[in-house]
Enzyme design. Structure first.
Site, PDB file in Angstrom:
ATOM      1  N   ASP A   1     -15.684  -2.369  13.091  1.00 27.04           N
ATOM      2  CA  ASP A   1     -15.456  -3.311  11.989  1.00 27.04           C
ATOM      3  C   ASP A   1     -13.953  -3.495  11.845  1.00 27.04           C
ATOM      4  O   ASP A   1     -13.272  -2.706  11.201  1.00 27.04           O
ATOM      5  CB  ASP A   1     -16.068  -2.765  10.700  1.00 27.04           C
ATOM      6  CG  ASP A   1     -15.808  -3.674   9.486  1.00 27.04           C
ATOM      7  OD1 ASP A   1     -15.021  -4.635   9.621  1.00 27.04           O
ATOM      8  OD2 ASP A   1     -16.380  -3.403   8.422  1.00 27.04           O
TER       9      ASP A   1
ATOM     10  N   LYS B   1     -11.757 -12.254   7.736  1.00 24.83           N
ATOM     11  CA  LYS B   1     -10.522 -12.348   6.959  1.00 24.83           C
ATOM     12  C   LYS B   1      -9.429 -13.150   7.657  1.00 24.83           C
ATOM     13  O   LYS B   1      -9.405 -14.362   7.577  1.00 24.83           O
ATOM     14  CB  LYS B   1     -10.052 -10.958   6.548  1.00 24.83           C
ATOM     15  CG  LYS B   1     -11.025 -10.279   5.566  1.00 24.83           C
ATOM     16  CD  LYS B   1     -10.429  -9.109   4.866  1.00 24.83           C
ATOM     17  CE  LYS B   1     -11.460  -8.393   3.992  1.00 24.83           C
ATOM     18  NZ  LYS B   1     -11.963  -9.210   2.876  1.00 24.83           N
TER      19      LYS B   1
ATOM     20  N   PHE C   1     -16.709   0.835   3.793  1.00 24.76           N
ATOM     21  CA  PHE C   1     -16.882  -0.431   3.074  1.00 24.76           C
ATOM     22  C   PHE C   1     -17.032  -1.537   4.112  1.00 24.76           C
ATOM     23  O   PHE C   1     -16.088  -1.881   4.817  1.00 24.76           O
ATOM     24  CB  PHE C   1     -15.701  -0.758   2.154  1.00 24.76           C
ATOM     25  CG  PHE C   1     -15.948  -2.033   1.380  1.00 24.76           C
ATOM     26  CD1 PHE C   1     -16.655  -2.006   0.186  1.00 24.76           C
ATOM     27  CD2 PHE C   1     -15.532  -3.254   1.872  1.00 24.76           C
ATOM     28  CE1 PHE C   1     -16.921  -3.186  -0.506  1.00 24.76           C
ATOM     29  CE2 PHE C   1     -15.790  -4.433   1.184  1.00 24.76           C
ATOM     30  CZ  PHE C   1     -16.487  -4.393  -0.004  1.00 24.76           C
TER      31      PHE C   1
END
Length: 401
Positions: free
Chosen positions: A226, A255, A141
């Site tokens: 990532d 984030k 994801f």
């Protein structure tokens, strides 16, 4: 109809149904706690998918944002501003890299990493035009843009959004043999999550990341990590790659970099890689804006103390020890994760992940399900041990009641 029900009904009537939130309406929050519009308090055990690593309304971050709000918030990249150089310099130093390309959201940063690795492949590696390949992992994801869902294996994220962008090879996560077979002369990058968060907090086999790092180095392929969810303290280290002693060619961050205040993301790499860009080839109006830089600089300063990484490591050890005790009791089939991050697989006889999340909400604890049977636990790194134990007590009660 209650105030909560009216608010939810209005939201359902006028917003696209691209999310399925739990039926709680948050009005305020501080630290690890949120309060709904009717005054009920909840322990946040999700932390905005790691965007709130430093808790809600962290005073240092709010003060940094307020101070910048009084000065200048946006210049666009048409002009320099006084916070930009410090942000790029200090983030590069935190990562042990040389250059930074700031964006806003995690998906934008992944798109940037894709574009960067392709351009590097053509200009530096010498891959023939239009033939660059990027290897990714099954169950990944990385976001929901049209390019990113093109290499997703999640039907919910991918179905009905074609035609899909070519140029990606998908291999099983953790399978080194498949990874080696997928690499060709036209492979420009391998893009992996050190821990697959949305897939259920899946940790790769020991040694996998070290082996991929060596393989990509041998084949002249960029290794992209990532670390949007896993990075910036979540796993007990600044970056999850550190658990295997790995330094990738490129970090993708997001984030927690915005401290739960503003969206901030970045691609961080070497001069050889990010130095390929020329004006006009890539950009963002809001990327690296003064407000974002001010908040992110405070995040970097907080991470430099090592306090938050240590808390995640120590409390994470306690979290996993307590969750491990639930295995074998009939309600929990497996627990995975690292640091203050765990995926808990619920036995079908005890309900779905969504049903357990709703029961926990009724007990004053907020988590989120994924892939049907799994709940994710990822509280702010600032949570106290007492509050963490309080939440775990509620989880036990729900699973054994």
């Amino acid at each position: 109809m209650t105030t909560t029900e009216r608010s939810i009904a209005a939201a359902e009537a006028h917003s696209a149904h691209n999310y399925h939130p739990l039926p709680v309406v948050v009005a305020s929050a501080e630290g690890a706690w949120m309060t709904d519009i009717e005054g009920r308090r909840y322990l946040d055990m999700l932390a905005g998918y790691s965007a709130l690593n430093f808790g809600h309304c962290n005073r240092r971050l709010i003060d940094a944002a307020k101070a910048q709000l009084e000065r200048v918030t946006l210049t666009s990249r048409a002009f320099h501003h006084e916070r930009f150089a410090d942000f790029c310099t200090q983030l590069a130093e935190l990562c042990g890299m040389e250059m930074v390309l700031p964006m806003n959201t995690g998906a934008e940063a992944i798109e940037t990493a894709v574009k960067t690795s392709r351009k590097w492949g053509y200009q530096v590696k010498g891959v023939p035009g239009g033939q660059a390949k990027i290897v990714v992992a099954r169950n990944n994801f990385h976001g929901r843009t049209t390019t990113i869902v093109s290499f997703s294996t999640d039907p919910e994220a991918r179905a009905d959004f074609g035609p899909y962008t070519p140029g990606f090879e998908i291999v099983p996560y953790g399978d080194l043999t498949a990874m080696e077979a997928a690499l060709t002369d036209n492979t420009v990058a391998v893009l992996l999550e050190p821990i697959q968060g949305e897939a259920g907090v899946l940790v790769p086999p020991p040694g996998y990341f070290r082996a991929v790092r060596e393989l990509t180095r041998e084949r002249n392929v960029l290794f992209i990590a990532d670390e949007i969810q896993s990075g910036l303290g979540r796993t007990g280290r600044t970056f999850a790659c550190e658990h295997e002693g790995v330094v990738p060619d490129m970090y993708v961050l997001g984030k927690a970099l915005g401290g739960g205040v503003v969206p901030v993301s970045a691609v961080v790499s070497s001069r050889e890689v990010l130095g390929i860009y020329h004006p006009g080839e890539h950009g963002s109006t809001f990327g690296g804006n003064p407000l974002a830089c001010a908040v992110a600089l405070e995040v970097i300063a907080m991470l430099r103390t090592g306090e938050y990484q240590q808390r995640a490591a120590e409390l994470g050890e306690h979290l996993h020890a307590e969750l491990g005790l639930l295995i074998g009791g009939g309600a929990v089939e497996a627990v995975r994760g690292r640091g203050l991050w765990a995926g808990v697989d619920i036995a079908p006889t005890h309900g779905t992940g969504r049903q357990i999340s709703e029961k926990l909400m009724d007990q004053g604890v907020l988590v989120k399900d994924t892939h049907g049977s799994t709940i994710r636990i990822a509280p702010p790194l600032t949570i106290s041990k007492e509050d963490l134990d309080w939440g775990l007590d509620r989880l036990r009660a729900v699973l054994t009641g």
